[in-house]
Design a protein around this motif. Structure first.
Motif, PDB file in Angstrom:
ATOM      1  N   PRO A   1       0.827  -1.203   0.000  1.00 52.78           N
ATOM      2  CA  PRO A   1       0.000   0.000   0.000  1.00 52.78           C
ATOM      3  C   PRO A   1       0.867   1.261   0.000  1.00 52.78           C
ATOM      4  N   ALA A   2       0.402   2.287  -0.644  1.00 56.33           N
ATOM      5  CA  ALA A   2       1.134   3.550  -0.703  1.00 56.33           C
ATOM      6  C   ALA A   2       0.960   4.313   0.598  1.00 56.33           C
ATOM      7  N   ARG A   3       2.014   4.972   1.015  1.00 61.15           N
ATOM      8  CA  ARG A   3       1.918   5.813   2.204  1.00 61.15           C
ATOM      9  C   ARG A   3       1.399   7.180   1.782  1.00 61.15           C
ATOM     10  N   ALA A   4       0.428   7.666   2.497  1.00 56.87           N
ATOM     11  CA  ALA A   4      -0.176   8.950   2.155  1.00 56.87           C
ATOM     12  C   ALA A   4      -0.247   9.825   3.402  1.00 56.87           C
ATOM     13  N   LEU A   5      -0.725  11.030   3.215  1.00 54.83           N
ATOM     14  CA  LEU A   5      -0.890  11.937   4.341  1.00 54.83           C
ATOM     15  C   LEU A   5      -1.976  11.431   5.278  1.00 54.83           C
ATOM     16  N   ASP A   6      -1.872  11.822   6.532  1.00 52.01           N
ATOM     17  CA  ASP A   6      -2.860  11.441   7.536  1.00 52.01           C
ATOM     18  C   ASP A   6      -4.166  12.177   7.256  1.00 52.01           C
ATOM     19  N   ARG A   7      -5.237  11.443   7.058  1.00 55.89           N
ATOM     20  CA  ARG A   7      -6.529  12.061   6.741  1.00 55.89           C
ATOM     21  C   ARG A   7      -7.131  12.829   7.920  1.00 55.89           C
ATOM     22  N   ASP A   8      -6.672  12.535   9.132  1.00 58.33           N
ATOM     23  CA  ASP A   8      -7.235  13.194  10.310  1.00 58.33           C
ATOM     24  C   ASP A   8      -6.660  14.595  10.526  1.00 58.33           C
ATOM     25  N   LEU A   9      -5.615  14.962   9.807  1.00 56.13           N
ATOM     26  CA  LEU A   9      -5.006  16.279   9.964  1.00 56.13           C
ATOM     27  C   LEU A   9      -5.532  17.237   8.905  1.00 56.13           C
ATOM     28  N   ALA A  10      -5.708  18.479   9.309  1.00 56.37           N
ATOM     29  CA  ALA A  10      -6.097  19.522   8.361  1.00 56.37           C
ATOM     30  C   ALA A  10      -4.856  19.967   7.597  1.00 56.37           C
ATOM     31  N   LEU A  11      -5.061  20.558   6.438  1.00 58.51           N
ATOM     32  CA  LEU A  11      -3.949  20.977   5.599  1.00 58.51           C
ATOM     33  C   LEU A  11      -3.030  21.969   6.313  1.00 58.51           C
ATOM     34  N   ASN A  12      -3.595  22.846   7.121  1.00 60.14           N
ATOM     35  CA  ASN A  12      -2.770  23.843   7.818  1.00 60.14           C
ATOM     36  C   ASN A  12      -1.984  23.245   8.987  1.00 60.14           C
ATOM     37  N   GLN A  13      -2.159  21.974   9.285  1.00 57.17           N
ATOM     38  CA  GLN A  13      -1.397  21.330  10.350  1.00 57.17           C
ATOM     39  C   GLN A  13      -0.093  20.704   9.834  1.00 57.17           C
ATOM     40  N   PHE A  14       0.106  20.709   8.535  1.00 56.58           N
ATOM     41  CA  PHE A  14       1.347  20.196   7.979  1.00 56.58           C
ATOM     42  C   PHE A  14       2.363  21.326   7.895  1.00 56.58           C
ATOM     43  N   HIS A  15       3.637  20.993   8.128  1.00 61.35           N
ATOM     44  CA  HIS A  15       4.706  21.999   8.100  1.00 61.35           C
ATOM     45  C   HIS A  15       5.219  22.160   6.670  1.00 61.35           C
ATOM     46  N   HIS A  16       5.375  23.410   6.250  1.00 61.28           N
ATOM     47  CA  HIS A  16       5.882  23.708   4.918  1.00 61.28           C
ATOM     48  C   HIS A  16       6.837  24.882   5.016  1.00 61.28           C
ATOM     49  N   ARG A  17       7.947  24.790   4.318  1.00 60.34           N
ATOM     50  CA  ARG A  17       8.896  25.898   4.284  1.00 60.34           C
ATOM     51  C   ARG A  17       9.383  26.067   2.857  1.00 60.34           C
ATOM     52  N   ALA A  18       9.384  27.285   2.376  1.00 60.67           N
ATOM     53  CA  ALA A  18       9.874  27.589   1.034  1.00 60.67           C
ATOM     54  C   ALA A  18      11.215  28.302   1.154  1.00 60.67           C
ATOM     55  N   TRP A  19      12.188  27.877   0.352  1.00 62.04           N
ATOM     56  CA  TRP A  19      13.489  28.514   0.340  1.00 62.04           C
ATOM     57  C   TRP A  19      13.636  29.341  -0.926  1.00 62.04           C
ATOM     58  N   THR A  20      14.335  30.447  -0.793  1.00 63.89           N
ATOM     59  CA  THR A  20      14.562  31.338  -1.925  1.00 63.89           C
ATOM     60  C   THR A  20      16.072  31.558  -2.091  1.00 63.89           C
ATOM     61  N   ALA A  21      16.419  32.370  -3.082  1.00 64.89           N
ATOM     62  CA  ALA A  21      17.834  32.693  -3.305  1.00 64.89           C
ATOM     63  C   ALA A  21      18.425  33.409  -2.100  1.00 64.89           C
ATOM     64  N   ALA A  22      17.602  34.141  -1.360  1.00 62.90           N
ATOM     65  CA  ALA A  22      18.099  34.829  -0.166  1.00 62.90           C
ATOM     66  C   ALA A  22      18.574  33.822   0.887  1.00 62.90           C
ATOM     67  N   ASP A  23      18.048  32.598   0.837  1.00 62.49           N
ATOM     68  CA  ASP A  23      18.461  31.542   1.763  1.00 62.49           C
ATOM     69  C   ASP A  23      19.663  30.761   1.236  1.00 62.49           C
ATOM     70  N   GLY A  24      20.112  31.079   0.018  1.00 60.82           N
ATOM     71  CA  GLY A  24      21.264  30.408  -0.561  1.00 60.82           C
ATOM     72  C   GLY A  24      20.929  29.304  -1.544  1.00 60.82           C
ATOM     73  N   VAL A  25      19.665  29.155  -1.861  1.00 60.81           N
ATOM     74  CA  VAL A  25      19.257  28.124  -2.807  1.00 60.81           C
ATOM     75  C   VAL A  25      19.487  28.642  -4.227  1.00 60.81           C
ATOM     76  N   PRO A  26      20.028  27.812  -5.119  1.00 60.28           N
ATOM     77  CA  PRO A  26      20.196  28.268  -6.513  1.00 60.28           C
ATOM     78  C   PRO A  26      18.853  28.668  -7.119  1.00 60.28           C
ATOM     79  N   MET A  27      18.868  29.708  -7.944  1.00 62.40           N
ATOM     80  CA  MET A  27      17.622  30.167  -8.575  1.00 62.40           C
ATOM     81  C   MET A  27      17.006  29.068  -9.433  1.00 62.40           C
ATOM     82  N   GLU A  28      17.831  28.325 -10.155  1.00 62.19           N
ATOM     83  CA  GLU A  28      17.349  27.199 -10.951  1.00 62.19           C
ATOM     84  C   GLU A  28      17.808  25.925 -10.262  1.00 62.19           C
TER      85      GLU A  28
END
Length: 84
Positions: free
Chosen positions: A38-65
């Motif tokens: 079986p495939a592992r998926a997200l927990d259905r009991d959690l709301a979308l806003n309960q998952f942690h997400h972080r976006a990195w940009t060039a200011a954080d040192g990530v290459p633009m491409e």
């Protein structure tokens, strides 16, 4: 039975014949699908806003491409891109 000096076999050849390799690949795909767990998926009991997400940009040192990403066993993320 011979026609025009050539023996005819009982099977006809056509341009739509399936190759042996294609049959083996189809059988392999079917077997892999049957034994797949079986495939592992997200927990259905959690709301979308309960998952942690972080976006990195060039200011954080990530290459633009960013072309590739890798994660080490201790959790570090490596991001690579084209060098100028």
């Amino acid at each position: 039975m011979a026609t025009g000096g050539r023996a005819m076999s009982g099977t006809a050849t056509s341009g739509t014949a399936i190759s042996g390799q294609a049959i083996w690949l189809a059988m392999l795909a079917a077997i892999l699908l049957l034994i797949a767990g079986p495939a592992r998926a997200l927990d259905r009991d959690l709301a979308l806003n309960q998952f942690h997400h972080r976006a990195w940009t060039a200011a954080d040192g990530v290459p633009m491409e960013t072309w590739t990403m890798a994660q080490t066993v201790d959790g570090l993320l490596w991001m690579g891109g084209r060098t100028a």
